[in-house]
Design an enzyme around this catalytic site. Structure first.
Site, PDB file in Angstrom:
ATOM      1  CE1 TYR A  32       1.052  -0.399   4.396  1.00 32.58           C
ATOM      2  CE2 TYR A  32       0.005   1.750   4.436  1.00 32.58           C
ATOM      3  CZ  TYR A  32       0.814   0.805   5.031  1.00 32.58           C
ATOM      4  OH  TYR A  32       1.377   1.065   6.249  1.00 32.58           O
ATOM      5  NE  ARG A  51       6.848   3.967   0.630  1.00 28.31           N
ATOM      6  CZ  ARG A  51       6.580   4.720   1.690  1.00 28.31           C
ATOM      7  NH1 ARG A  51       7.517   4.939   2.586  1.00 28.31           N
ATOM      8  NH2 ARG A  51       5.390   5.264   1.840  1.00 28.31           N
ATOM      9  CE  LYS A 149       3.148   2.950   3.113  1.00 23.71           C
ATOM     10  NZ  LYS A 149       3.236   3.010   4.572  1.00 23.71           N
ATOM     11  CD  GLU A 181       9.942   1.336  10.610  1.00 21.87           C
ATOM     12  OE1 GLU A 181       9.843   2.299   9.830  1.00 21.87           O
ATOM     13  OE2 GLU A 181       9.965   0.155  10.227  1.00 21.87           O
ATOM     14  CG  LEU A 205       8.252   2.126   4.890  1.00 23.27           C
ATOM     15  CD1 LEU A 205       7.972   0.891   4.053  1.00 23.27           C
ATOM     16  CD2 LEU A 205       6.970   2.889   5.141  1.00 23.27           C
TER      17      LEU A 205
HETATM   18  N1  PMP Z   1       7.631   3.461   9.065  1.00 16.50           N
HETATM   19  C1  PMP Z   1       6.502   2.729   9.058  1.00 16.50           C
HETATM   20  C2  PMP Z   1       6.508   1.404   9.701  1.00 16.50           C
HETATM   21  C3  PMP Z   1       5.341   3.250   8.444  1.00 16.50           C
HETATM   22  O1  PMP Z   1       4.215   2.511   8.436  1.00 16.50           O
HETATM   23  C4  PMP Z   1       5.368   4.536   7.863  1.00 16.50           C
HETATM   24  C5  PMP Z   1       4.141   5.147   7.245  1.00 16.50           C
HETATM   25  N2  PMP Z   1       3.462   4.319   6.401  1.00 16.50           N
HETATM   26  C6  PMP Z   1       6.571   5.253   7.893  1.00 16.50           C
HETATM   27  C7  PMP Z   1       7.685   4.681   8.494  1.00 16.50           C
HETATM   28  C8  PMP Z   1       6.684   6.624   7.276  1.00 16.50           C
HETATM   29  O2  PMP Z   1       6.717   6.538   5.888  1.00 16.50           O
HETATM   30  P1  PMP Z   1       6.189   7.748   4.972  1.00 16.50           P
HETATM   31  O3  PMP Z   1       6.988   8.946   5.377  1.00 16.50           O
HETATM   32  O4  PMP Z   1       6.487   7.313   3.593  1.00 16.50           O
HETATM   33  O5  PMP Z   1       4.747   7.896   5.272  1.00 16.50           O
END
Ligand code: PMP
Length: 285
Positions: A32, A51, A149, A181, A205
């Site tokens: 997603y 991505r 993701k 994270e 991620l």
């Molecule tokens: N880490 C994880 C585990 C996430 O789920 C997300 C958001 N989907 C992020 C980091 C941040 O990614 P982004 O800045 O692309 O939203």
């Protein structure tokens, strides 16, 4: 009622359906993206598409349509749902092979493509940015390919509930003594004006917001160090914050009950939030 998109059709949300045999439903075999909308425009759409392709490639999953078509669907949903500020959720799964089987289906099973909007008027002016978040730490029990993701969000979802139960806003996950994270965001600390965040690997991620924020920080001559840090180091930092597509840059003021710095949102996080919103709005499409 929202208009959503499913496999080529724009439908009222109550009429959109996916098969019970869809591999996204049976096996979490799907990926997603979440793209923010501010002032009716898409924030960093290009980054999210890059991505998405990476996630699809890593899982040997087919691309549902062209990038131009994906952009068109995003824009159409913004228009039809009159979204000013909010998010567009996009999901691609390996589709519906008509039965359950561990083996990937043959190429004649088409991927499922679903998109829907979430309206969040005034999203960029979130009160949380002035208050700051409280986080707890938990052991990271996710699978080892967090760089993809996928829709396997059960552990992050459990982490969020553990945080809520503890009267906090989110959880930072820890592996081998170091923060990976947040449940749905990347984690940072600031020490002596140096911004510290874990380096990219399969352990986290690769946040689209992370990439943009680090670029803006470096352009503003701020020092950036990409390395892992522990909860103890974070508790002694001057500031802490998170980034994600839907929260932008959000200060963290407490970790496991310990106040960070002054216990108030820090100046570096506030500056980065300001730069990020300003620059992203300029580049929005
Ligand atoms: N880490 C994880 C585990 C996430 O789920 C997300 C958001 N989907 C992020 C980091 C941040 O990614 P982004 O800045 O692309 O939203």
């Amino acid at each position: 009622m929202r208009t959503v998109y499913v496999n080529g059709a724009y439908l009222p949300e109550t009429e959109a359906t996916v098969s019970i045999f869809d591999r996204g439903f049976l096996m979490a075999d799907g990926v997603y993206e979440v793209t923010s909308v501010l002032g009716g425009k898409l924030i960093d759409f290009g980054g999210h598409i890059v991505r998405l392709h990476r996630s699809l490639t890593e899982l040997d999953m087919a691309t549902p349509c062209t990038d131009a078509e994906l952009l068109e669907i995003h824009r159409e949903l913004v228009t039809r749902n009159e979204i000013v500020d909010g998010m567009i959720y996009l999901q691609v799964t390996r589709g519906n092979p008509g039965d359950r089987d561990f083996a990937f289906p043959s190429a004649d099973t088409k991927p499922t493509l679903v998109l829907f909007t979430q309206s969040k008027p005034g999203m960029a002016a979130s009160p949380m940015a002035k208050i700051g978040m409280k986080v707890i730490s938990i052991e990271d029990q996710r699978w080892a390919r967090r760089d993809i993701k996928t829709v396997q969000l059960l552990f992050p979802s459990m982490g969020k509930m553990m945080a809520k139960k503890a009267g906090c806003d989110d959880a930072w996950m820890v592996e081998d003594g170091k923060v990976t994270e947040g449940t749905s965001n990347n984690a940072y600390i600031v020490k002596g004006n140096r911004i510290i965040t874990r380096e990219l690997s399969n352990d986290i991620l690769h946040g689209i917001t992370r990439a943009a924020v680090l670029r803006f920080a470096r352009e503003a001559q701020m020092e950036v160090e990409e390395r892992a840090f522990s909860i103890a180091e974070a508790q002694e930092a001057d500031e802490a914050f998170i980034t994600s597509a839907s929260t932008f840059v959000m200060p963290v003021v407490e970790i496991d009950g310990t106040a960070i710095g002054t216990g108030k949102p820090g100046t570096v996080a506030a500056r980065l939030r300001e730069i990020y919103l300003e620059e992203s709005l300029k580049a929005a499409i």
